[in-house]
Every structure is written in structure tokens, then in C-alpha cells.
Motif scaffolding. Structure first.
Motif, PDB file in Angstrom:
ATOM      1  N   LEU A  17      -2.244   9.702   1.428  1.00 41.98           N
ATOM      2  CA  LEU A  17      -3.028  10.838   1.209  1.00 41.98           C
ATOM      3  C   LEU A  17      -3.164  11.073  -0.127  1.00 41.98           C
ATOM      4  O   LEU A  17      -4.366  11.400  -0.532  1.00 41.98           O
ATOM      5  N   ALA A  18      -2.390  10.641  -1.134  1.00 44.79           N
ATOM      6  CA  ALA A  18      -2.750  10.970  -2.527  1.00 44.79           C
ATOM      7  C   ALA A  18      -4.083   9.920  -2.949  1.00 44.79           C
ATOM      8  O   ALA A  18      -4.776  10.181  -3.715  1.00 44.79           O
ATOM      9  N   ALA A  19      -3.978   8.450  -2.556  1.00 41.78           N
ATOM     10  CA  ALA A  19      -4.926   7.596  -2.473  1.00 41.78           C
ATOM     11  C   ALA A  19      -6.096   8.219  -2.068  1.00 41.78           C
ATOM     12  O   ALA A  19      -7.337   8.041  -2.666  1.00 41.78           O
ATOM     13  N   ALA A  20      -6.480   8.762  -0.898  1.00 48.03           N
ATOM     14  CA  ALA A  20      -7.251   9.338  -0.201  1.00 48.03           C
ATOM     15  C   ALA A  20      -8.068  10.302  -0.861  1.00 48.03           C
ATOM     16  O   ALA A  20      -9.046  10.404  -1.056  1.00 48.03           O
ATOM     17  N   ASP A  21      -7.093  11.164  -1.344  1.00 48.27           N
ATOM     18  CA  ASP A  21      -7.572  12.673  -2.117  1.00 48.27           C
ATOM     19  C   ASP A  21      -8.169  12.236  -3.491  1.00 48.27           C
ATOM     20  O   ASP A  21      -8.987  12.839  -4.082  1.00 48.27           O
ATOM     21  N   ALA A  22      -8.046  10.898  -4.115  1.00 52.40           N
ATOM     22  CA  ALA A  22      -8.538  10.483  -5.232  1.00 52.40           C
ATOM     23  C   ALA A  22      -9.774   9.824  -4.979  1.00 52.40           C
ATOM     24  O   ALA A  22     -10.482   9.445  -6.186  1.00 52.40           O
ATOM     25  N   LEU A  23     -10.227   9.563  -3.918  1.00 54.23           N
ATOM     26  CA  LEU A  23     -11.558   8.799  -3.754  1.00 54.23           C
ATOM     27  C   LEU A  23     -12.618   9.326  -4.154  1.00 54.23           C
ATOM     28  O   LEU A  23     -12.826  10.760  -3.753  1.00 54.23           O
ATOM     29  N   ALA A  24     -13.537   9.101  -4.859  1.00 54.19           N
ATOM     30  CA  ALA A  24     -14.816   9.598  -5.250  1.00 54.19           C
ATOM     31  C   ALA A  24     -15.676   9.428  -3.929  1.00 54.19           C
ATOM     32  O   ALA A  24     -15.735   8.363  -3.203  1.00 54.19           O
ATOM     33  N   PRO A  25     -16.851  10.235  -3.968  1.00 58.46           N
ATOM     34  CA  PRO A  25     -17.860   9.537  -2.751  1.00 58.46           C
ATOM     35  C   PRO A  25     -18.376   8.426  -2.959  1.00 58.46           C
ATOM     36  O   PRO A  25     -18.618   7.799  -3.926  1.00 58.46           O
ATOM     37  N   GLY A  26     -18.285   7.686  -1.830  1.00 62.03           N
ATOM     38  CA  GLY A  26     -18.664   6.361  -1.742  1.00 62.03           C
ATOM     39  C   GLY A  26     -17.549   5.260  -1.812  1.00 62.03           C
ATOM     40  O   GLY A  26     -17.613   3.881  -1.781  1.00 62.03           O
ATOM     41  N   GLN A  27     -16.315   5.618  -2.176  1.00 64.41           N
ATOM     42  CA  GLN A  27     -15.106   4.865  -2.332  1.00 64.41           C
ATOM     43  C   GLN A  27     -14.323   4.403  -1.179  1.00 64.41           C
ATOM     44  O   GLN A  27     -14.556   5.527  -0.301  1.00 64.41           O
ATOM     45  N   ALA A  28     -13.703   3.675  -1.432  1.00 66.47           N
ATOM     46  CA  ALA A  28     -12.838   3.422  -0.047  1.00 66.47           C
ATOM     47  C   ALA A  28     -11.430   2.912  -0.723  1.00 66.47           C
ATOM     48  O   ALA A  28     -11.575   2.262  -1.705  1.00 66.47           O
ATOM     49  N   VAL A  29     -10.518   3.051   0.230  1.00 68.79           N
ATOM     50  CA  VAL A  29      -9.012   2.294  -0.137  1.00 68.79           C
ATOM     51  C   VAL A  29      -8.403   1.914   1.270  1.00 68.79           C
ATOM     52  O   VAL A  29      -8.718   2.210   2.383  1.00 68.79           O
ATOM     53  N   ALA A  30      -7.791   0.713   1.102  1.00 70.04           N
ATOM     54  CA  ALA A  30      -7.251   0.072   2.113  1.00 70.04           C
ATOM     55  C   ALA A  30      -5.696   0.313   2.027  1.00 70.04           C
ATOM     56  O   ALA A  30      -5.168   0.205   1.213  1.00 70.04           O
ATOM     57  N   VAL A  31      -4.958   0.720   3.277  1.00 66.95           N
ATOM     58  CA  VAL A  31      -3.480   0.970   3.281  1.00 66.95           C
ATOM     59  C   VAL A  31      -2.804  -0.100   4.519  1.00 66.95           C
ATOM     60  O   VAL A  31      -3.613   0.052   5.545  1.00 66.95           O
ATOM     61  N   LEU A  32      -1.899  -0.708   4.093  1.00 66.12           N
ATOM     62  CA  LEU A  32      -1.191  -1.470   5.022  1.00 66.12           C
ATOM     63  C   LEU A  32       0.072  -0.702   5.679  1.00 66.12           C
ATOM     64  O   LEU A  32       0.846  -0.208   4.949  1.00 66.12           O
ATOM     65  N   THR A  33       0.114  -0.421   6.945  1.00 64.63           N
ATOM     66  CA  THR A  33       1.318   0.311   7.430  1.00 64.63           C
ATOM     67  C   THR A  33       2.051  -0.609   8.826  1.00 64.63           C
ATOM     68  O   THR A  33       1.391  -1.557   9.333  1.00 64.63           O
ATOM     69  N   PRO A  34       3.154  -0.288   8.762  1.00 64.79           N
ATOM     70  CA  PRO A  34       3.834  -1.113  10.044  1.00 64.79           C
ATOM     71  C   PRO A  34       3.348  -0.757  11.475  1.00 64.79           C
ATOM     72  O   PRO A  34       3.394  -1.426  12.509  1.00 64.79           O
ATOM     73  N   LEU A  35       2.790   0.420  11.566  1.00 63.33           N
ATOM     74  CA  LEU A  35       1.986   0.606  12.765  1.00 63.33           C
ATOM     75  C   LEU A  35       1.148   1.691  12.675  1.00 63.33           C
ATOM     76  O   LEU A  35       0.831   2.107  11.638  1.00 63.33           O
ATOM     77  N   LEU A  36       0.294   2.052  13.852  1.00 58.99           N
ATOM     78  CA  LEU A  36      -1.025   2.898  13.674  1.00 58.99           C
ATOM     79  C   LEU A  36      -0.452   4.319  13.249  1.00 58.99           C
ATOM     80  O   LEU A  36       0.348   4.796  13.815  1.00 58.99           O
ATOM     81  N   PRO A  37      -0.714   5.007  12.007  1.00 61.31           N
ATOM     82  CA  PRO A  37      -0.078   5.993  11.531  1.00 61.31           C
ATOM     83  C   PRO A  37      -0.880   7.445  11.930  1.00 61.31           C
ATOM     84  O   PRO A  37      -1.609   8.115  11.301  1.00 61.31           O
ATOM     85  N   ALA A  38      -0.883   7.895  13.353  1.00 59.03           N
ATOM     86  CA  ALA A  38      -1.396   8.752  13.769  1.00 59.03           C
ATOM     87  C   ALA A  38      -1.254  10.228  12.745  1.00 59.03           C
ATOM     88  O   ALA A  38      -2.577  10.729  12.923  1.00 59.03           O
ATOM     89  N   PRO A  39      -0.237  10.546  12.312  1.00 61.64           N
ATOM     90  CA  PRO A  39      -0.303  11.679  11.481  1.00 61.64           C
ATOM     91  C   PRO A  39      -1.278  11.647  10.502  1.00 61.64           C
ATOM     92  O   PRO A  39      -2.009  12.642  10.104  1.00 61.64           O
ATOM     93  N   LEU A  40      -1.386  10.470   9.692  1.00 62.79           N
ATOM     94  CA  LEU A  40      -2.192  10.311   8.577  1.00 62.79           C
ATOM     95  C   LEU A  40      -3.687  10.226   8.898  1.00 62.79           C
ATOM     96  O   LEU A  40      -4.442  10.999   8.426  1.00 62.79           O
ATOM     97  N   LEU A  41      -3.987   9.716  10.155  1.00 65.01           N
ATOM     98  CA  LEU A  41      -5.273   9.545  10.758  1.00 65.01           C
ATOM     99  C   LEU A  41      -6.091  11.044  11.242  1.00 65.01           C
ATOM    100  O   LEU A  41      -7.042  11.547  10.719  1.00 65.01           O
ATOM    101  N   SER A  42      -5.113  11.878  11.591  1.00 67.13           N
ATOM    102  CA  SER A  42      -5.607  13.583  11.750  1.00 67.13           C
ATOM    103  C   SER A  42      -5.601  14.243  10.418  1.00 67.13           C
ATOM    104  O   SER A  42      -6.595  15.016  10.384  1.00 67.13           O
ATOM    105  N   MET A  43      -4.754  13.689   9.686  1.00 71.00           N
ATOM    106  CA  MET A  43      -4.924  14.195   8.206  1.00 71.00           C
ATOM    107  C   MET A  43      -6.075  13.870   7.509  1.00 71.00           C
ATOM    108  O   MET A  43      -6.706  14.860   7.034  1.00 71.00           O
TER     109      MET A  43
END
Length: 69
Positions: free
Chosen positions: A16-42
Motif C-alpha cells: 500500500l505504501a508503494a501504491a500510494d507513492a505512485l505518480a500518475p502513469g507509474q506502476a510497481v510490481a509486488v511478489l506475494t505468496p498468494l493472491l492478496p485479496a485484501p490488498l486488491l480491494s484496497m
């Protein structure tokens, strides 16, 4: 950003911190052990877009995008 070996809730907090730091047009990739449903909804609640792709090791890569609108 590899979050697979971190204890909960650290992966969620860091993603969430990485996502909140994104400027328009930017992206970040995160690796997780499983599909993070709570993160996706946030991310959706923040108006961010995301894609998930399974990894060969059984984890998931989630790419978070701040659209350039």
C-alpha cells in the motif's frame, strides 16, 4: 518488490505504501505468496488498477498501476 518472506501484515503495509507513492502513469510490481485479496480491494478503493500473474514458484506477481488520467 518481493514481499513473499515477510510476516503479516508487513506485505500489505509495504504494498500500500508503494501504491500510494505512485505518480500518475507509474506502476510497481509486488511478489506475494498468494493472491492478496485484501490488498486488491484496497487498491480498487483507492482508484488504482492492478493485474495479477501467477509465478512459476506458486506465488503471484501483482502489478499496481496509477492511471495517467
Amino acid at each position: 518488490m518481493d514481499l513473499r518472506d515477510l510476516p503479516a501484515p508487513e506485505p500489505l503495509i509495504r504494498a500500500l505504501a508503494a501504491a500510494d507513492a505512485l505518480a500518475p502513469g507509474q506502476a510497481v510490481a509486488v511478489l506475494t505468496p498468494l493472491l492478496p485479496a485484501p490488498l486488491l480491494s484496497m487498491l480498487q478503493a483507492r482508484g488504482l488498477h492492478w493485474e495479477s500473474v501467477p509465478c512459476d514458484d506458486g506465488g503471484v506477481q501483482v502489478t499496481i498501476l496509477h492511471s495517467a488520467e
